[in-house]
Scaffold this active site. Structure first.
Site, PDB file in Angstrom:
ATOM      1  CB  SER A 167       9.076 -28.174  -2.987  1.00 43.01           C
ATOM      2  OG  SER A 167       9.402 -26.911  -3.482  1.00 43.01           O
ATOM      3  CG  ASP A 377      16.912 -28.200  -5.230  1.00 41.84           C
ATOM      4  OD1 ASP A 377      16.551 -27.476  -6.177  1.00 41.84           O
ATOM      5  OD2 ASP A 377      16.221 -28.362  -4.206  1.00 41.84           O
ATOM      6  CG  HIS A 436      13.201 -29.149  -6.158  1.00 43.19           C
ATOM      7  ND1 HIS A 436      13.597 -28.515  -4.998  1.00 43.19           N
ATOM      8  CD2 HIS A 436      11.838 -29.116  -6.158  1.00 43.19           C
ATOM      9  CE1 HIS A 436      12.520 -28.119  -4.325  1.00 43.19           C
ATOM     10  NE2 HIS A 436      11.450 -28.474  -5.003  1.00 43.19           N
TER      11      HIS A 436
END
Length: 461
Positions: A167, A377, A436
């Site tokens: 991230s 994601d 994610h």
């Protein structure tokens, strides 16, 4: 190691920190009796204290011909804790129920978790003005930490270090990579940099927000009305970034997330096939604009993926309870995640700043760069990741883009788990049926992948 003596109660703006003794920039470190775990604080700047936790793998070998790797895991946010989320919810030896994780990355490497930037997790600052405001500042603090951890430890120096980020952590990873390379060249840091892996990372915010509307429309999650509303905000964000109005772009990004949530009936930003794990009734405008709420949503999405249920699996309760008691050296009135809201606030001017150029510099310097992306994601989508990779100026890019992909399997299972391709020092992994949090969604193929990235002699058994 005994609990350190607390010597001062410092009253500072918005903070009240009880400090332990620090010696030479490092707090009294601690660890397990068998040496398998070590942890401590490093004062990266006066008044700025960064917490680290190191796990020595039980599979570690001492073969000089097959060096055992170390993975430095960097979490996102900004303000999300690697010591908490990455460790207990993704790749560490134990889960949040303190049960052994069969897919721990310790099977392939030693693990070093750091609560970065200062103010994240157990890390803290004595004055909020000591929080960092840019990715470069975060990279410099991390370089200071590596210097103080590695320069006096020959065992660590013999192991190649792989920086693996998730991230927003990808932006720290590339600035750290360049800072570490310079420190190594200047002989200030004794370390072998093995490579950098960017997992669903926020390298180019513009490319990601551009991808959201078309992707959600293609999978029937928003209609044309929601698409038009989101596209209007995307154009505003693009113009703000072009004008250097990055703080304003961050605010518009927050507005865009709210429009997406409303028009999609609360799609999960970390897996677009799911609804958000937040209670829709409580997802008010005020809550959406809260940075701490965003960080909690990041963590709670992982909570919702666990099969087991029960109050003892709550990460906040774990980190501020039994883990804090185990570590012993955490100042009594430091709360895990207590400064996270401030951390995000201080990054408002850099949050939407791209770091594609830094990836280019690393590739040009010969550093192995791996990009991996979860198929499902949204926030750091495949579409956005492929878009920023195509903007690289690296001289091997066109050859890389023209190459075919190789399918990925796991064990004896011949179901396609993903695809990969590489050219020279750029590697790309597409992980299917993962959002994610790739290590959580697809633990088997993620473990195989990290073994390949690190060239680990470790086992998967």
């Amino acid at each position: 190691m005994d609990r350190p003596h607390f010597v001062a109660l410092l009253l500072i703006p918005a903070l009240c920190i009880l400090l332990p003794h620090f010696h030479g920039g490092m707090a009294i470190a601690a660890g397990t009796q068998d040496g398998s775990e070590q942890w401590g604080y490093i004062q990266v700047r006066p008044g700025a204290h960064m917490f680290w936790w190191y796990y020595k793998s039980p599979y570690r070998t001492n073969d000089p011909n097959k060096p055992w790797p170390i993975i430095l895991w960097l979490q996102g946010g900004p303000g999300s804790s690697g010591v908490g989320i990455g460790n207990f919810q993704e790749i560490g030896p134990l889960d949040t129920f303190l049960k052994h994780r069969n897919s721990t990355w310790l099977k392939k490497a030693d693990l070093l978790f750091v609560d970065n930037p200062v103010g994240t997790g157990y890390s803290f600052v004595e004055d909020k003005e000591l929080l960092v405001r840019t990715d470069e500042e975060a990279g410099r603090d991390l370089t200071t930490l590596l210097i103080k951890l590695f320069n006096k430890n020959k065992t660590l120096q013999r192991s190649p270090l792989y920086i693996v980020a998730e991230s927003y952590g990808g932006k720290y990873a590339v600035t750290l990579g360049l800072s570490a390379l310079k420190a190594i060249k200047d002989r200030k840091l004794k370390l072998i940099l093995g490579g950098i892996a960017l997992g669903d990372t926020w390298i180019s915010p513009e490319d990601f927000v551009v991808s959201w509307g078309p992707l959600l429309r293609d999978v029937s999650r928003i209609n044309n009305s929601g698409f038009k509303k989101s596209e209007s905000l995307v154009e505003k964000i693009k113009q703000q970034i072009a004008n250097g109005e990055l703080k304003e772009a961050t605010k518009s990004w927050n507005d865009l997330e709210q429009v997406i949530m409303e028009s999609s009936n609360s799609v999960d930003f970390y897996n677009f096939l799911l609804d958000s794990s937040e209670n829709n009734v409580s997802m008010t405008t005020a809550a959406l604009s809260s940075r701490k709420m965003m960080i909690k949503r990041y963590s709670r999405n992982l909570d919702s993926l666990r099969v087991s249920v029960g109050s003892d699996g709550d990460l906040d309760t774990l980190m501020n309870g039994v883990i804090k008691k185990k570590l012993k050296i955490i100042p009594k009135n430091v709360t895990w995640g207590g400064q996270a809201d401030l951390v995000f606030e201080y990054f408002e001017n850099d949050f939407m700043n791209p770091r594609i150029n830094e990836v280019d510099e690393l590739l040009k310097a010969g550093v192995n760069v791996t990009v991996y992306s979860g198929q499902l994601d949204l926030i750091c989508s495949n579409k956005g990741t492929e878009a920023w990779v195509e903007k690289l100026k690296w001289d091997g890019l066109q050859t890389f883009l023209s190459m075919d992909r190789t399918p990925l399997y796991c064990g004896d299972d011949k179901i396609t788990k993903g695809f990969t391709k590489s050219y020279k020092n750029l590697y790309f992994y597409w992980i299917l049926k993962a959002g994610h949090f790739v290590p959580t969604d697809q633990p088997c193929v993620a473990l195989d992948m990290v073994g390949s990235i690190t060239r680990s002699p470790g086992t998967t058994k």
